[in-house]
Scaffold this motif. Structure first.
Motif, PDB file in Angstrom:
ATOM      1  N   GLU A 245       0.820  -1.211   0.000  1.00 15.79           N
ATOM      2  CA  GLU A 245       0.000   0.000   0.000  1.00 15.79           C
ATOM      3  C   GLU A 245       0.852   1.259   0.000  1.00 15.79           C
ATOM      4  OE1 GLU A 245      -3.124   0.336   2.827  1.00 15.79           O
ATOM      5  OE2 GLU A 245      -3.761  -1.743   2.638  1.00 15.79           O
ATOM      6  N   MET A 246       1.899   1.226   0.791  1.00 14.49           N
ATOM      7  CA  MET A 246       2.762   2.399   0.896  1.00 14.49           C
ATOM      8  C   MET A 246       3.406   2.722  -0.455  1.00 14.49           C
ATOM      9  SD  MET A 246       3.796   4.698   2.995  1.00 14.49           S
ATOM     10  CE  MET A 246       3.831   4.226   4.725  1.00 14.49           C
ATOM     11  N   LYS A 247       3.921   1.710  -1.104  1.00 11.77           N
ATOM     12  CA  LYS A 247       4.578   1.955  -2.389  1.00 11.77           C
ATOM     13  C   LYS A 247       3.599   2.513  -3.415  1.00 11.77           C
ATOM     14  CE  LYS A 247       8.673  -0.886  -2.005  1.00 11.77           C
ATOM     15  NZ  LYS A 247       9.370  -2.167  -2.269  1.00 11.77           N
ATOM     16  N   GLN A 248       2.411   2.017  -3.363  1.00 10.25           N
ATOM     17  CA  GLN A 248       1.397   2.506  -4.295  1.00 10.25           C
ATOM     18  C   GLN A 248       1.074   3.978  -4.043  1.00 10.25           C
ATOM     19  OE1 GLN A 248      -2.175   0.236  -4.124  1.00 10.25           O
ATOM     20  NE2 GLN A 248      -2.918   0.943  -6.131  1.00 10.25           N
ATOM     21  N   GLU A 249       0.922   4.283  -2.756  1.00 10.73           N
ATOM     22  CA  GLU A 249       0.633   5.674  -2.395  1.00 10.73           C
ATOM     23  C   GLU A 249       1.723   6.615  -2.884  1.00 10.73           C
ATOM     24  OE1 GLU A 249      -1.654   7.332  -0.368  1.00 10.73           O
ATOM     25  OE2 GLU A 249      -2.966   5.646   0.117  1.00 10.73           O
ATOM     26  N   LEU A 250       2.959   6.156  -2.733  1.00 11.14           N
ATOM     27  CA  LEU A 250       4.095   7.031  -3.063  1.00 11.14           C
ATOM     28  C   LEU A 250       4.314   7.162  -4.571  1.00 11.14           C
ATOM     29  CD1 LEU A 250       6.693   5.767  -0.414  1.00 11.14           C
ATOM     30  CD2 LEU A 250       5.165   7.745  -0.257  1.00 11.14           C
ATOM     31  N   SER A 251       3.873   6.154  -5.313  1.00 13.10           N
ATOM     32  CA  SER A 251       4.223   6.078  -6.740  1.00 13.10           C
ATOM     33  C   SER A 251       3.746   7.294  -7.540  1.00 13.10           C
ATOM     34  CB  SER A 251       3.651   4.799  -7.353  1.00 13.10           C
ATOM     35  OG  SER A 251       2.246   4.881  -7.337  1.00 13.10           O
ATOM     36  N   GLY A 252       2.647   7.863  -7.153  1.00 15.20           N
ATOM     37  CA  GLY A 252       2.144   8.972  -7.954  1.00 15.20           C
ATOM     38  C   GLY A 252       2.783  10.327  -7.661  1.00 15.20           C
ATOM     39  N   LEU A 253       3.628  10.367  -6.623  1.00 18.96           N
ATOM     40  CA  LEU A 253       4.127  11.676  -6.176  1.00 18.96           C
ATOM     41  C   LEU A 253       5.430  12.080  -6.864  1.00 18.96           C
ATOM     42  CD1 LEU A 253       3.386  11.188  -2.395  1.00 18.96           C
ATOM     43  CD2 LEU A 253       1.985  12.349  -4.115  1.00 18.96           C
ATOM     44  N   ASP A 254       5.623  13.394  -6.982  1.00 19.96           N
ATOM     45  CA  ASP A 254       6.783  13.893  -7.718  1.00 19.96           C
ATOM     46  C   ASP A 254       8.023  14.147  -6.859  1.00 19.96           C
ATOM     47  OD1 ASP A 254       5.396  13.846 -10.123  1.00 19.96           O
ATOM     48  OD2 ASP A 254       4.487  15.800  -9.707  1.00 19.96           O
ATOM     49  N   THR A 255       7.874  14.977  -5.854  1.00 16.04           N
ATOM     50  CA  THR A 255       9.073  15.351  -5.079  1.00 16.04           C
ATOM     51  C   THR A 255       9.309  14.401  -3.909  1.00 16.04           C
ATOM     52  OG1 THR A 255       7.891  16.746  -3.516  1.00 16.04           O
ATOM     53  CG2 THR A 255       8.559  17.773  -5.588  1.00 16.04           C
ATOM     54  N   ALA A 256      10.564  14.370  -3.487  1.00 17.76           N
ATOM     55  CA  ALA A 256      10.938  13.558  -2.322  1.00 17.76           C
ATOM     56  C   ALA A 256      10.245  14.104  -1.080  1.00 17.76           C
ATOM     57  CB  ALA A 256      12.454  13.570  -2.133  1.00 17.76           C
ATOM     58  N   GLU A 257      10.120  15.411  -0.994  1.00 21.01           N
ATOM     59  CA  GLU A 257       9.441  15.999   0.161  1.00 21.01           C
ATOM     60  C   GLU A 257       8.003  15.510   0.265  1.00 21.01           C
ATOM     61  OE1 GLU A 257       9.830  20.177   0.790  1.00 21.01           O
ATOM     62  OE2 GLU A 257       8.140  20.219   2.191  1.00 21.01           O
TER      63      GLU A 257
ATOM     64  N   LYS B 271       6.874  12.810  -0.877  1.00 20.58           N
ATOM     65  CA  LYS B 271       6.909  11.394  -0.511  1.00 20.58           C
ATOM     66  C   LYS B 271       7.140  11.192   0.995  1.00 20.58           C
ATOM     67  CE  LYS B 271       8.180   9.614  -5.038  1.00 20.58           C
ATOM     68  NZ  LYS B 271       9.252   9.084  -5.920  1.00 20.58           N
ATOM     69  N   ILE B 272       8.066  11.978   1.526  1.00 18.15           N
ATOM     70  CA  ILE B 272       8.307  11.874   2.978  1.00 18.15           C
ATOM     71  C   ILE B 272       7.033  12.212   3.753  1.00 18.15           C
ATOM     72  CG2 ILE B 272       9.492  12.967   4.944  1.00 18.15           C
ATOM     73  CD1 ILE B 272      11.321  11.040   3.550  1.00 18.15           C
ATOM     74  N   ARG B 273       6.397  13.287   3.337  1.00 19.72           N
ATOM     75  CA  ARG B 273       5.157  13.689   4.042  1.00 19.72           C
ATOM     76  C   ARG B 273       4.095  12.597   3.919  1.00 19.72           C
ATOM     77  NH1 ARG B 273       5.069  18.386   6.706  1.00 19.72           N
ATOM     78  NH2 ARG B 273       6.444  20.043   5.969  1.00 19.72           N
ATOM     79  N   LYS B 274       3.981  12.048   2.735  1.00 22.01           N
ATOM     80  CA  LYS B 274       2.987  10.996   2.534  1.00 22.01           C
ATOM     81  C   LYS B 274       3.316   9.755   3.388  1.00 22.01           C
ATOM     82  CE  LYS B 274      -0.164  10.578  -0.003  1.00 22.01           C
ATOM     83  NZ  LYS B 274      -1.553  10.949   0.349  1.00 22.01           N
TER      84      LYS B 274
ATOM     85  N   GLU C 184      16.949   9.662  -3.174  1.00 21.18           N
ATOM     86  CA  GLU C 184      16.339  10.327  -4.333  1.00 21.18           C
ATOM     87  C   GLU C 184      16.377  11.848  -4.150  1.00 21.18           C
ATOM     88  OE1 GLU C 184      12.396   8.737  -4.929  1.00 21.18           O
ATOM     89  OE2 GLU C 184      11.748  10.620  -5.896  1.00 21.18           O
ATOM     90  N   GLY C 185      16.011  12.299  -2.947  1.00 23.79           N
ATOM     91  CA  GLY C 185      15.990  13.739  -2.660  1.00 23.79           C
ATOM     92  C   GLY C 185      17.383  14.355  -2.695  1.00 23.79           C
TER      93      GLY C 185
END
Lengths: 196, 196, 196, 196
Positions: A71-83, A85-88, A139-140
């Motif tokens: 689930e976590m990877k899926q949530e993160l996959s659509g996001l652009d910045t590392a920031e 992703k961290i927040r998510k 990545e960031g």
DNA sequence: CATGAATGAGTCTTCATTCAT
DNA sequence: CATGAATGAAGACTCATTCAT
């Protein structure tokens, strides 16, 4: 009869029951008989699906971690910045804890009982999960979002520790003074300012 | 004969032995008989000094926390800025873990086994310790060092969580990739940038 | 295999074994392990049928009393006069003691050990048994056989005490000087002359 | 210091304390430590006066019986007829029970616990006491007061049993329906009519 | 005589696991 | 596959007794 998904019916019922019982009384104080009763299954039946009592706990943990990682990877996959992703990651981690209290309690507390777990269990699944953090940081750092001096291997521990302690607080406190979203917000603020 | 400090000789010997045994086998898998043997004391003697097995663990924890809090407060007393205090807190916490491995292991892992501890134990000592962090943050907010938006009650959990996880890492990992001082440094950097 | 009456096989075996062991060594000096061994059953099996060691003793007593009361009432039912009934009660009581030495010994001696029994156990069964005497006396007073001045509540204690002491004598003496039937005869003579 | 009768001070204090403790919790559930505490004496001190825990109970019994026998014989010495003596025996026995509840409770209940007592203890003192009854009956038969057919050896058991059961009733019942003097009266009536 | 800290053998009870049905 | 009665190893805790002081 009253089973729709066939084979894994009993297995799942036992796991759910175990989560409830462990969360209520702790791993060591829970008895296999009690889990069996809660699952409406004979004592011996449990041993058709699990090697032993420890195995129930391990399975509970691994099953859950697999779901969480997916689930976590899926949530993160659509996001652009590392920031982002961290927040998510922070939000989702705390939300997962909140959504599944019983299991969270088991993982937060009981899992740490078994020496097998903390000292011997290699914990691939767990490592995989925490490594999501370091790969975001990496990545960031590559795209210039984060400070190059930060060592991802340490930073991941720092962030995971914060989240874990917040989870603990959330699971154990009777009266929660701070909302989960506020916790997520502030933790994100501190951590991100810290590594930028 | 072989006793120099008299009265608390046996009590201390039992506590030391318990720390060793608990750290080796975990709380639940340790037997009172084994602690007795390690302390070179009869089984029954343990019950002259402790109410029951749980009581040994509790005492181990409380005794240690009392020492830690005392030492920590002393270390901090000579410092001027809140930032210095946060850095010192981080350093000292990790150093204490390092200095006393066995006890640290017990507290990091075994303590969390007893449901009494995590769910019922009011844990004044523990709260006192963590509150040192929030009072430093408070102080820093008053004198303008730290960001006013940070909520000390959350920030303390964030920092303590990081330290606790680092301690766990330190206690459990066989090959430590990062030195404690490096961990302290980076954790301080992240946290302080985060709350300034 | 070696079981013919099925379900209550083990339970009965344990009770018989307990009667033997208790009669040999006394309640407190008997160990559960010994009872188990005598019953050719695992230690733990006992706890499938009885709550604890005390419960075995209690059950032994209650089961026996139920049987005795049933048999006694049946014996008395065919008789016409109160005098005949008193004589039959005396004979039957002593005969029962004689027929089942081991159990009698347990009830005469060991039962009285448990404070629960003598001070707290309400003892309905026991009271029922002794009250058979007072109801016979009542009957005898109504039909003019017995003296109206006698208080049945006291007389029942007087007669039961005599019988109990004779039972004790019978169970404990190694060389019995008087036969049971002689004892029954004389006791009946004394008591009946006394209340007529 | 605070001792007036010297040597036997502690010994007596221990015996009194033991009577209290045994009566409260029963012989087996009483601990030597508790008796020591009640007697305001060190645990070890008890072993200066008594061989072991059993010895305390035995002494308690023998001391008391000696007193009782002495007093009883004195009471009886002034009387003329066997009937008067039987009545006096009954009255005095019940009165003694009433005067010293704690000790009576111990003797009625706890004494019977020790297999040593009921099965092995030769019980000279006890036999001496009960034989007072048979010697009175003998005397009564010789002077024509009592029926020659009565066997004193059985009659003594009959009467002692009655008295013992009444004592039990008196010690154990919470609400006593009948006064001791009424019990004594009726018991005397029944027994004496019975043997005349 | 008195103390009471120390001993360690002894026991009840629990519970994970097995296996005949 | 499922059952649950049976097992028996294991362990916390108690307490009568001893002995150095």
């Amino acid at each position: 009869m009253n089973s729709t998904n066939g084979i894994n019916d009993k297995r799942q019922r036992i796991l759910k029951a175990a989560a409830r019982v462990f969360s209520r009384k702790g791993f060591y104080k829970s008895t296999v008989a009690e889990i069996a009763k809660e699952a409406q299954v004979a004592d011996g039946t449990i041993y058709l699906y699990f090697k032993n009592k420890d195995d129930i706990l391990i399975t509970l943990f691994e099953d859950e971690m697999a779901t969480v990682i997916r689930e976590m990877k899926q949530e993160l996959s659509g996001l652009d910045t590392a920031e982002q992703k961290i927040r998510k990651f922070i939000e989702k981690h705390l939300a997962l804890i909140d959504e599944n209290r019983e299991l969270a309690e088991v993982i937060q507390i009981e899992l740490r009982q078994s020496h097998k777990f903390m000292k011997e269990y290699s914990g691939t699944k767990f490592r995989d999960y925490v490594n999501i953090i370091s790969s975001i940081i990496n990545e960031g750092q590559k795209n210039g979002e984060f400070n190059q001096d930060i060592i991802p291997g340490i930073a991941k521990i720092v962030l995971f520790g914060s989240l874990d302690e917040l989870s603990n607080y959330w699971v154990l406190s009777k009266r929660k003074k701070y909302s989960l979203s506020l916790c997520a917000q502030i933790t994100g603020d501190i951590f991100l300012s810290g590594i930028k």
